[in-house]
Design a protein around this motif. Structure first.
Motif, PDB file in Angstrom:
ATOM      1  N   GLY A  49      -4.633  23.208  10.435  1.00  0.00           N
ATOM      2  CA  GLY A  49      -5.137  22.538  11.580  1.00  0.00           C
ATOM      3  C   GLY A  49      -5.817  23.997  12.557  1.00  0.00           C
ATOM      4  N   ILE A  50      -5.189  25.153  12.328  1.00  0.00           N
ATOM      5  CA  ILE A  50      -5.774  26.317  12.985  1.00  0.00           C
ATOM      6  C   ILE A  50      -6.992  26.455  12.200  1.00  0.00           C
ATOM      7  CG2 ILE A  50      -5.178  28.413  13.464  1.00  0.00           C
ATOM      8  CD1 ILE A  50      -2.108  27.389  13.849  1.00  0.00           C
ATOM      9  N   LYS A  51      -6.914  26.524  11.155  1.00  0.00           N
ATOM     10  CA  LYS A  51      -8.179  27.086  10.243  1.00  0.00           C
ATOM     11  C   LYS A  51      -9.105  26.148  10.509  1.00  0.00           C
ATOM     12  CE  LYS A  51      -5.457  29.018   6.178  1.00  0.00           C
ATOM     13  NZ  LYS A  51      -5.052  28.984   5.003  1.00  0.00           N
ATOM     14  N   ASN A  52      -9.032  24.646  10.656  1.00  0.00           N
ATOM     15  CA  ASN A  52      -9.795  23.741  10.919  1.00  0.00           C
ATOM     16  C   ASN A  52     -10.506  23.879  12.406  1.00  0.00           C
ATOM     17  OD1 ASN A  52      -9.652  22.880   8.459  1.00  0.00           O
ATOM     18  ND2 ASN A  52      -8.632  20.990   9.134  1.00  0.00           N
ATOM     19  N   HIS A  53      -9.615  24.517  13.170  1.00  0.00           N
ATOM     20  CA  HIS A  53     -10.076  24.745  14.562  1.00  0.00           C
ATOM     21  C   HIS A  53     -10.905  25.926  14.768  1.00  0.00           C
ATOM     22  CE1 HIS A  53      -9.869  24.990  19.128  1.00  0.00           C
ATOM     23  NE2 HIS A  53     -10.027  26.321  19.015  1.00  0.00           N
ATOM     24  N   PHE A  54     -10.958  26.908  14.071  1.00  0.00           N
ATOM     25  CA  PHE A  54     -11.986  28.032  14.186  1.00  0.00           C
ATOM     26  C   PHE A  54     -13.000  28.099  12.971  1.00  0.00           C
ATOM     27  CE2 PHE A  54      -7.914  29.785  16.104  1.00  0.00           C
ATOM     28  CZ  PHE A  54      -8.380  30.055  17.198  1.00  0.00           C
ATOM     29  N   ASP A  55     -13.160  26.781  12.340  1.00  0.00           N
ATOM     30  CA  ASP A  55     -14.343  26.638  11.580  1.00  0.00           C
ATOM     31  C   ASP A  55     -15.128  25.822  12.377  1.00  0.00           C
ATOM     32  OD1 ASP A  55     -16.323  25.551   9.759  1.00  0.00           O
ATOM     33  OD2 ASP A  55     -14.754  24.731   8.294  1.00  0.00           O
ATOM     34  N   PRO A  56     -16.575  26.397  12.738  1.00  0.00           N
ATOM     35  CA  PRO A  56     -17.489  25.691  13.651  1.00  0.00           C
ATOM     36  C   PRO A  56     -18.163  24.512  13.056  1.00  0.00           C
ATOM     37  CG  PRO A  56     -18.243  27.798  13.068  1.00  0.00           C
ATOM     38  CD  PRO A  56     -17.047  27.856  12.546  1.00  0.00           C
ATOM     39  N   THR A  57     -18.031  24.403  11.594  1.00  0.00           N
ATOM     40  CA  THR A  57     -18.400  23.114  11.133  1.00  0.00           C
ATOM     41  C   THR A  57     -17.618  21.865  11.191  1.00  0.00           C
ATOM     42  OG1 THR A  57     -17.533  23.487   8.880  1.00  0.00           O
ATOM     43  CG2 THR A  57     -19.685  24.429   9.350  1.00  0.00           C
ATOM     44  N   ARG A  58     -16.266  22.035  11.757  1.00  0.00           N
ATOM     45  CA  ARG A  58     -15.457  20.981  12.052  1.00  0.00           C
ATOM     46  C   ARG A  58     -14.886  21.007  13.412  1.00  0.00           C
ATOM     47  NH1 ARG A  58     -11.790  19.589   7.679  1.00  0.00           N
ATOM     48  NH2 ARG A  58     -12.462  20.529   5.715  1.00  0.00           N
ATOM     49  N   PRO A  60     -16.126  21.890  17.492  1.00  0.00           N
ATOM     50  CA  PRO A  60     -17.172  22.449  18.277  1.00  0.00           C
ATOM     51  C   PRO A  60     -16.576  23.602  19.047  1.00  0.00           C
ATOM     52  CG  PRO A  60     -16.843  20.099  19.066  1.00  0.00           C
ATOM     53  CD  PRO A  60     -15.696  20.654  17.789  1.00  0.00           C
ATOM     54  N   VAL A  61     -17.240  24.638  19.207  1.00  0.00           N
ATOM     55  CA  VAL A  61     -17.010  25.832  20.010  1.00  0.00           C
ATOM     56  C   VAL A  61     -16.667  25.574  21.316  1.00  0.00           C
ATOM     57  CG1 VAL A  61     -17.982  28.229  20.492  1.00  0.00           C
ATOM     58  CG2 VAL A  61     -18.732  27.376  18.512  1.00  0.00           C
ATOM     59  N   GLY A  62     -15.378  26.122  21.775  1.00  0.00           N
ATOM     60  CA  GLY A  62     -15.030  26.143  23.089  1.00  0.00           C
ATOM     61  C   GLY A  62     -14.040  25.079  23.330  1.00  0.00           C
ATOM     62  N   THR A  63     -13.663  24.231  22.278  1.00  0.00           N
ATOM     63  CA  THR A  63     -12.397  23.496  22.057  1.00  0.00           C
ATOM     64  C   THR A  63     -11.410  24.099  22.156  1.00  0.00           C
ATOM     65  OG1 THR A  63     -13.734  21.908  20.783  1.00  0.00           O
ATOM     66  CG2 THR A  63     -11.645  21.374  20.680  1.00  0.00           C
ATOM     67  N   THR A  64     -10.372  23.669  23.173  1.00  0.00           N
ATOM     68  CA  THR A  64      -9.090  24.087  23.103  1.00  0.00           C
ATOM     69  C   THR A  64      -8.222  24.157  22.104  1.00  0.00           C
ATOM     70  OG1 THR A  64      -7.212  24.471  24.306  1.00  0.00           O
ATOM     71  CG2 THR A  64      -7.966  22.248  24.299  1.00  0.00           C
ATOM     72  N   ILE A  65      -7.462  25.060  21.601  1.00  0.00           N
ATOM     73  CA  ILE A  65      -6.524  25.249  20.401  1.00  0.00           C
ATOM     74  C   ILE A  65      -5.289  24.701  20.933  1.00  0.00           C
ATOM     75  CG2 ILE A  65      -5.645  27.595  20.532  1.00  0.00           C
ATOM     76  CD1 ILE A  65      -5.927  27.585  17.536  1.00  0.00           C
ATOM     77  N   ASP A  66      -4.914  24.238  22.363  1.00  0.00           N
ATOM     78  CA  ASP A  66      -3.632  23.864  22.735  1.00  0.00           C
ATOM     79  C   ASP A  66      -2.899  22.835  21.792  1.00  0.00           C
ATOM     80  OD1 ASP A  66      -3.862  25.926  24.536  1.00  0.00           O
ATOM     81  OD2 ASP A  66      -4.312  24.600  26.212  1.00  0.00           O
ATOM     82  N   PRO A  67      -3.749  21.813  21.435  1.00  0.00           N
ATOM     83  CA  PRO A  67      -2.752  20.617  20.759  1.00  0.00           C
ATOM     84  C   PRO A  67      -2.335  21.432  19.360  1.00  0.00           C
ATOM     85  CG  PRO A  67      -4.990  19.870  21.716  1.00  0.00           C
ATOM     86  CD  PRO A  67      -5.011  21.541  21.913  1.00  0.00           C
ATOM     87  N   SER A  68      -2.859  22.048  18.868  1.00  0.00           N
ATOM     88  CA  SER A  68      -2.345  22.618  17.512  1.00  0.00           C
ATOM     89  C   SER A  68      -0.995  23.565  17.874  1.00  0.00           C
ATOM     90  CB  SER A  68      -3.445  23.511  16.724  1.00  0.00           C
ATOM     91  OG  SER A  68      -4.311  22.521  15.975  1.00  0.00           O
TER      92      SER A  68
END
Length: 81
Positions: A49-58, A60-68
């Motif tokens: 989930g963290i890897k997916n969060h920092f993948d801009p193809t999955r 959007p930039v600026g989305t909070t990582i708080d849920p993960s």
């Protein structure tokens, strides 16, 4: 093991009574442990989930990582931090 046995009580018409306290306790158990019920275990799920969060193809930039981040406490054992 406890919940497996309660499931067997229900599924196999055992003589044990299942009532609202069992249902409420099971619901709380599920809420507390839901992130742990994933294929390949909790840690792998969180890391992916963290890897997916920092993948801009999955994501959007600026989305909070708080849920993960919030899932870490309930998904990963302290020894695995």
């Amino acid at each position: 093991m406890f919940w497996k046995n309660r499931r067997n009580d229900c599924a196999h018409a055992k003589g044990n009574t299942i009532s609202y306290p069992h249902v409420e306790s099971f619901w709380l158990f599920l809420q507390s442990n839901l992130p742990k019920f994933v294929v390949n275990g909790g840690r792998e799920f969180i890391l992916q989930g963290i890897k997916n969060h920092f993948d801009p193809t999955r994501t959007p930039v600026g989305t909070t990582i708080d849920p993960s981040i919030n899932k870490i406490k309930t998904s990963i054992d302290v020894v695995d931090y």
